[in-house]
Design a protein around this motif. Structure first.
Motif, PDB file in Angstrom:
ATOM      1  N   ALA A 280       0.819  -1.218   0.000  1.00  0.00           N
ATOM      2  CA  ALA A 280       0.000   0.000   0.000  1.00  0.00           C
ATOM      3  C   ALA A 280       0.851   1.265   0.000  1.00  0.00           C
ATOM      4  CB  ALA A 280      -0.944   0.005   1.201  1.00  0.00           C
ATOM      5  N   GLU A 281       1.882   1.310   0.804  1.00  0.00           N
ATOM      6  CA  GLU A 281       2.688   2.519   0.897  1.00  0.00           C
ATOM      7  C   GLU A 281       3.352   2.850  -0.437  1.00  0.00           C
ATOM      8  OE1 GLU A 281       6.468   4.369   3.442  1.00  0.00           O
ATOM      9  OE2 GLU A 281       5.682   2.368   3.917  1.00  0.00           O
ATOM     10  N   ALA A 282       3.926   1.849  -1.094  1.00  0.00           N
ATOM     11  CA  ALA A 282       4.618   2.093  -2.366  1.00  0.00           C
ATOM     12  C   ALA A 282       3.638   2.490  -3.457  1.00  0.00           C
ATOM     13  CB  ALA A 282       5.391   0.840  -2.782  1.00  0.00           C
ATOM     14  N   VAL A 283       2.493   1.821  -3.505  1.00  0.00           N
ATOM     15  CA  VAL A 283       1.496   2.151  -4.536  1.00  0.00           C
ATOM     16  C   VAL A 283       0.938   3.546  -4.300  1.00  0.00           C
ATOM     17  CG1 VAL A 283      -0.758   1.537  -5.487  1.00  0.00           C
ATOM     18  CG2 VAL A 283       0.908  -0.264  -4.987  1.00  0.00           C
ATOM     19  N   ALA A 284       0.659   3.906  -3.053  1.00  0.00           N
ATOM     20  CA  ALA A 284       0.141   5.245  -2.752  1.00  0.00           C
ATOM     21  C   ALA A 284       1.141   6.313  -3.171  1.00  0.00           C
ATOM     22  CB  ALA A 284      -0.175   5.360  -1.266  1.00  0.00           C
ATOM     23  N   ALA A 285       2.424   6.072  -2.900  1.00  0.00           N
ATOM     24  CA  ALA A 285       3.443   7.044  -3.289  1.00  0.00           C
ATOM     25  C   ALA A 285       3.516   7.198  -4.804  1.00  0.00           C
ATOM     26  CB  ALA A 285       4.802   6.602  -2.736  1.00  0.00           C
ATOM     27  N   ALA A 286       3.403   6.078  -5.522  1.00  0.00           N
ATOM     28  CA  ALA A 286       3.445   6.140  -6.981  1.00  0.00           C
ATOM     29  C   ALA A 286       2.234   6.879  -7.536  1.00  0.00           C
ATOM     30  CB  ALA A 286       3.515   4.727  -7.551  1.00  0.00           C
ATOM     31  N   LEU A 287       1.066   6.693  -6.915  1.00  0.00           N
ATOM     32  CA  LEU A 287      -0.144   7.384  -7.357  1.00  0.00           C
ATOM     33  C   LEU A 287      -0.023   8.893  -7.143  1.00  0.00           C
ATOM     34  CD1 LEU A 287      -2.802   4.873  -5.976  1.00  0.00           C
ATOM     35  CD2 LEU A 287      -2.379   5.385  -8.385  1.00  0.00           C
ATOM     36  N   ARG A 288       0.561   9.291  -6.033  1.00  0.00           N
ATOM     37  CA  ARG A 288       0.755  10.724  -5.795  1.00  0.00           C
ATOM     38  C   ARG A 288       1.722  11.316  -6.822  1.00  0.00           C
ATOM     39  NH1 ARG A 288      -1.762  12.259  -1.367  1.00  0.00           N
ATOM     40  NH2 ARG A 288      -2.069  10.770   0.335  1.00  0.00           N
ATOM     41  N   GLU A 289       2.758  10.550  -7.119  1.00  0.00           N
ATOM     42  CA  GLU A 289       3.724  11.003  -8.109  1.00  0.00           C
ATOM     43  C   GLU A 289       3.051  11.178  -9.469  1.00  0.00           C
ATOM     44  OE1 GLU A 289       7.437  12.294  -9.401  1.00  0.00           O
ATOM     45  OE2 GLU A 289       6.789  11.810  -7.344  1.00  0.00           O
ATOM     46  N   ALA A 290       2.012  10.349  -9.720  1.00  0.00           N
ATOM     47  CA  ALA A 290       1.289  10.414 -10.987  1.00  0.00           C
ATOM     48  C   ALA A 290       0.198  11.483 -10.988  1.00  0.00           C
ATOM     49  CB  ALA A 290       0.691   9.055 -11.312  1.00  0.00           C
ATOM     50  N   GLY A 291       0.033  12.198  -9.869  1.00  0.00           N
ATOM     51  CA  GLY A 291      -0.907  13.313  -9.855  1.00  0.00           C
ATOM     52  C   GLY A 291      -2.135  13.153  -8.984  1.00  0.00           C
ATOM     53  N   ALA A 292      -2.219  12.086  -8.185  1.00  0.00           N
ATOM     54  CA  ALA A 292      -3.401  11.886  -7.336  1.00  0.00           C
ATOM     55  C   ALA A 292      -3.461  12.964  -6.257  1.00  0.00           C
ATOM     56  CB  ALA A 292      -3.361  10.507  -6.690  1.00  0.00           C
ATOM     57  N   VAL A 293      -4.614  13.655  -6.150  1.00  0.00           N
ATOM     58  CA  VAL A 293      -4.774  14.668  -5.117  1.00  0.00           C
ATOM     59  C   VAL A 293      -5.181  14.053  -3.785  1.00  0.00           C
ATOM     60  CG1 VAL A 293      -5.357  16.471  -6.789  1.00  0.00           C
ATOM     61  CG2 VAL A 293      -7.196  15.118  -5.745  1.00  0.00           C
ATOM     62  N   LYS A 294      -5.704  12.841  -3.830  1.00  0.00           N
ATOM     63  CA  LYS A 294      -6.048  12.122  -2.605  1.00  0.00           C
ATOM     64  C   LYS A 294      -6.031  10.633  -2.900  1.00  0.00           C
ATOM     65  CE  LYS A 294      -8.522  13.631   0.762  1.00  0.00           C
ATOM     66  NZ  LYS A 294      -9.586  14.156   1.652  1.00  0.00           N
ATOM     67  N   VAL A 295      -5.606   9.871  -1.904  1.00  0.00           N
ATOM     68  CA  VAL A 295      -5.570   8.416  -2.025  1.00  0.00           C
ATOM     69  C   VAL A 295      -6.419   7.823  -0.904  1.00  0.00           C
ATOM     70  CG1 VAL A 295      -4.152   6.335  -2.009  1.00  0.00           C
ATOM     71  CG2 VAL A 295      -3.275   8.428  -3.077  1.00  0.00           C
ATOM     72  N   TRP A 296      -7.463   7.113  -1.298  1.00  0.00           N
ATOM     73  CA  TRP A 296      -8.320   6.395  -0.360  1.00  0.00           C
ATOM     74  C   TRP A 296      -7.899   4.928  -0.326  1.00  0.00           C
ATOM     75  CZ3 TRP A 296     -12.478   8.701   2.322  1.00  0.00           C
ATOM     76  CH2 TRP A 296     -12.780  10.012   1.947  1.00  0.00           C
ATOM     77  N   LEU A 297      -8.416   4.210   0.661  1.00  0.00           N
ATOM     78  CA  LEU A 297      -8.171   2.766   0.743  1.00  0.00           C
ATOM     79  C   LEU A 297      -9.461   2.083   1.171  1.00  0.00           C
ATOM     80  CD1 LEU A 297      -5.160   0.845   2.142  1.00  0.00           C
ATOM     81  CD2 LEU A 297      -7.402   0.409   3.177  1.00  0.00           C
ATOM     82  N   ALA A 298      -9.831   1.022   0.475  1.00  0.00           N
ATOM     83  CA  ALA A 298     -11.037   0.261   0.814  1.00  0.00           C
ATOM     84  C   ALA A 298     -10.686  -0.747   1.898  1.00  0.00           C
ATOM     85  CB  ALA A 298     -11.591  -0.445  -0.416  1.00  0.00           C
TER      86      ALA A 298
END
Length: 588
Positions: free
Chosen positions: A537-555
């Motif tokens: 989760a931590e690595a994927v969230a960081a990659a998503l932010r790098e790709a422009g995600a303004v917020k990252v949720w988790l189910a």
């Protein structure tokens, strides 16, 4: 005769059992589910908005006492000794063809929310006033409407005993008119009642079942005071009242509510010495608050359940609202489905063949008694405040109902009270229906209104708000939570975007981030198992932010580095959706 539980015998081939054996088995299942308790009854019970406990199991020890016979005091089992109900359809515009279509296809009485001048045209020569009960709902023009109906009956030579129905007078709003019409009905029209005691406005404000019953009982007592004060004997005053209640898709609570209403009113009649007219006459209407504008076809299912419950609960007359009623004026198809709901239940299902079919059910009898007790307590509180008019004026009634509505709204927002087609299993591809506006817009709340407001807002955007579902790992690991998240986001009109994944899935942050970037979304939600969250989760969230995600949720639940917030069963779904709208800068 009541048979003790230990003497009951089940069907051949099955050994008898006991409550203790059930408790033992239930405890085993609960503990396997991670629930540690010594009382399966407490763990598996629920509580209604009135504080009535719904137990997981009932037996004969739960019976509150003898409910009497159908048609006899205390009228729990019905005010009449036979089953069946009057099929009553509502008409809000002067559409004579629609009225005739109803009467030719199963409707047995008319509820007319019309101006007095429209009555002669709608009630044409083809409608026999001595065969079709007429219920008026003319508001401030009740006296004029009643006079028009009397004149029509006289002009057509209808015998005074042949005119039936209700004039719809409101003794709280207009006591003088109610008293005058009641005197005239008692003297000249023995089959006609003058007064409707309407509990549905309280239900439409968000009231609980017992609150609706208590308010209706207090309003009924206020009506009795008005009529007896105008000179009517007590028995005649009781005979001038008809009560109107909301029937909902909670079939057991609706059945119990109607039975409890008769139980409570029988107590009022006993105290007043009403005699033969102690049995409460009831008109049940499928509730407006439960109806949805989104996926309105599901309303057909809701109203079918409500109609069944109203009939099984002993209502004398039942109105099924057309499935498009909350959108505006119903069309011919919707009215046809509404009246055929009665036909199916009566003719095909045989619901009307048995009087009080729920009678003797340990659950229903207990629920009826508990609900009657709560309604009586609320009625007494209103009386101590000076009666219904004083309780309304002081804010007691509105304050109590507002508190219940806040509690219910919270449960709806958290999807603990699910609304099929709206907060659960919404269809983003549906094409909303439109209908002409009603002549008299209805006041009150609808359970789906907050979710539907977000759906409307999302639909109005040039580009629909969206969340990218960043699935991690194989299908078996992410499907359940991805489906849950998509369902939640869709409830607010937010699209849940996905991208093709390899057959075995992927845990590669770069690949997941690239799919997110290609989707055009600005918000992402991680979907996977707890184990894979811990690893990736931590690595994927960081990659998503790098790709422009303004917020990252988790189910799911728990704290995870790089994740802003979670969505999970029981979370504030409306709050989540509003946050997403804010993050995407959607104007509200």
């Amino acid at each position: 005769m009541t048979v003790p539980p230990e003497e009951l015998r089940t069907a051949d081939g099955f050994p008898p059992t006991t409550r203790e054996r059930w408790r033992e088995l239930a405890l085993g299942v609960l503990r396997k589910s991670g629930i540690e308790t010594d009382s399966p009854e407490e763990a598996l019970s629920s509580t209604t908005y009135d504080g009535v406990t719904i137990a997981p199991l009932y037996d004969s020890s739960d019976l509150p006492g003898d409910p009497g016979l159908p048609g006899a005091a205390p009228y729990v089992r019905g005010a009449r000794p036979v089953g069946g109900w009057d099929v009553r359809q509502r008409h809000e515009v002067a559409d004579r063809e629609a009225v005739l279509a109803d009467l030719e296809n199963g409707v047995t009485s008319l509820w007319l929310t019309l101006e007095p001048e429209d009555l002669p045209r709608v009630l044409g020569e083809e409608i026999y006033l001595d065969l079709v009960p007429i219920v008026l709902d003319a508001g401030e023009r009740t006296a004029e409407a009643a006079g028009t109906l009397f004149a029509l009956a006289e002009r057509r030579g209808v015998a005074r005993g042949g005119l039936t129905g209700n004039l719809g007078a409101d003794p709280v709003r207009d006591p003088a008119t109610a008293a005058e019409l009641a005197r005239r009905c008692a003297a000249d029209f023995p089959g006609l009642r003058a007064v409707v005691v309407d509990g549905t406005p309280y239900h439409d404000m968000g009231a609980s079942d017992a609150e609706e019953l208590g308010c209706a009982t207090a309003a009924g007592v206020a009506a009795l005071r008005t009529l007896t004060g105008a000179g009517l004997p007590v028995e005649e005053a009781f005979g001038q009242l008809e009560f109107r209640y909301a029937a909902t898709a909670d079939q057991f609570l609706t059945i119990a509510k109607l039975r409890a209403a008769r139980r409570v009113w029988a107590r009022v009649a006993e105290v007043c010495g009403a005699g033969e007219n102690a049995g409460q006459r009831q008109h049940a209407v499928t509730g407006s608050a439960m109806m949805t504008a989104r996926d309105p076809w599901v309303n057909m299912l809701r109203t079918t359940l409500a109609c069944f419950a109203a009939g099984a609960g002993g209502a004398d007359a039942v109105t099924v609202q057309p499935f498009d009623a909350c959108l505006g004026l119903p069309d011919a198809f919707a009215r046809r489905i509404a009246r055929n709901t009665h036909a199916l239940l009566v003719e095909e299902a045989g619901t009307a063949r048995v009087t009080d079919p729920a009678g003797g059910s340990w659950y229903v009898e207990r629920l009826t008694e508990d609900l009657a007790g709560k309604a009586w307590e609320w009625f007494q509180e209103i009386e101590r405040a000076g009666g219904m008019a004083a309780a309304v004026e002081s804010g007691l009634v509105s304050g109590r109902i507002a508190a219940t509505w806040r509690e219910r709204s919270g449960n709806i927002a958290h999807r603990r009270d699910p609304i099929t087609g709206v907060s659960e299993f919404p269809d983003l591809g549906e094409r909303p229906l439109s209908r002409p506006p009603r002549p008299r817009p209805r006041a009150g709340v609808r359970y789906a209104q907050e979710f539907e407001a977000l759906r409307d807002l999302a639909d109005a955007q040039e580009v629909r708000p969206a969340v990218f579902l960043a699935v991690i790992g194989p299908v078996a690991a992410h499907t359940a939570r991805a489906s849950f998240a998509a369902n939640l986001f869709n409830a607010g009109g937010v699209a849940a975007l996905t991208a093709p994944v390899p057959p075995g899935g992927t845990v590669d942050p770069a690949a997941i981030a690239a799919a997110f970037a290609a989707s055009g979304a600005r918000i992402a939600c991680l979907c996977s198992s707890d184990r894979l969250y811990g690893e990736h989760a931590e690595a994927v969230a960081a990659a998503l932010r790098e790709a422009g995600a303004v917020k990252v949720w988790l189910a799911g639940r728990g704290d995870h580095v790089g994740v802003d917030a979670t969505v999970h069963a029981g979370c504030d779904a409306l709050g989540v959706l509003r946050t997403i709208f804010d993050d995407l800068e959607v104007a509200r």
